[in-house]
Design an enzyme around this catalytic site. Structure first.
Site, PDB file in Angstrom:
ATOM      1  CG  ASP A   1      21.993   2.371  -3.582  1.00 56.36           C
ATOM      2  OD1 ASP A   1      23.234   2.528  -3.476  1.00 56.36           O
ATOM      3  OD2 ASP A   1      21.458   1.719  -4.478  1.00 56.36           O
TER       4      ASP A   1
ATOM      5  CB  VAL B   1      21.929  -7.339  -6.676  1.00 55.20           C
ATOM      6  CG1 VAL B   1      21.220  -8.394  -5.839  1.00 55.20           C
ATOM      7  CG2 VAL B   1      23.123  -6.764  -5.916  1.00 55.20           C
TER       8      VAL B   1
ATOM      9  CG  HIS C   1      17.271  -4.080  -6.754  1.00 55.00           C
ATOM     10  ND1 HIS C   1      17.911  -5.112  -7.423  1.00 55.00           N
ATOM     11  CD2 HIS C   1      18.082  -3.000  -6.862  1.00 55.00           C
ATOM     12  CE1 HIS C   1      19.064  -4.669  -7.908  1.00 55.00           C
ATOM     13  NE2 HIS C   1      19.190  -3.386  -7.579  1.00 55.00           N
TER      14      HIS C   1
END
Length: 121
Positions: A31, A101, A105
């Site tokens: 990240d 996003v 994920h």
């Protein structure tokens, strides 16, 4: 058709990014704004699912693979001295949860976490 997500663009090599691990269906990145000593993203190579609810309904096997990869990455971090193999697995689902996003994920957080350490009380 919408433009490819940042994750798809990294996977394609259009944007720089260090892929730490890859299988046929998922890949792992660090990240860029870590919230823990170990903060990784486990990402399906497909953009078909915007969030974990869609993924669970559409491809539970892929969701299981993401969890398996998250576990392996936490174990690998522990073997290199980061954490003890325990980890948090977080899926943000929807803008109100902080999802920015919309390509599903998982956030893998490990290394020195304790109850309430991320404001989860």
């Amino acid at each position: 058709m919408s433009s490819p997500s940042i994750f798809t663009r990294i996977l394609a090599g259009d944007i720089p990014g260090e892929i730490l691990h890859e299988t046929e269906r998922v890949f792992v990145l660090r990240d860029i704004a870590p919230k823990a000593p170990v903060h990784l993203l486990v990402i399906p190579k497909t953009e078909q699912y915007a969030n974990v609810v869609e993924l669970a309904a559409g491809d539970p096997g892929l969701l299981a693979e993401m969890v398996e990869v998250a576990n392996a990455m936490a174990a690998a971090a522990a073997s290199s001295g980061q954490g003890d193999g325990d980890f948090r697995l977080i899926f943000n689902t929807g803008e109100g949860s902080g999802q920015t996003v919309f390509h599903v994920h998982a956030h893998v957080l490990a290394g020195g976490l304790s109850e309430g350490s991320l404001g989860d009380g």
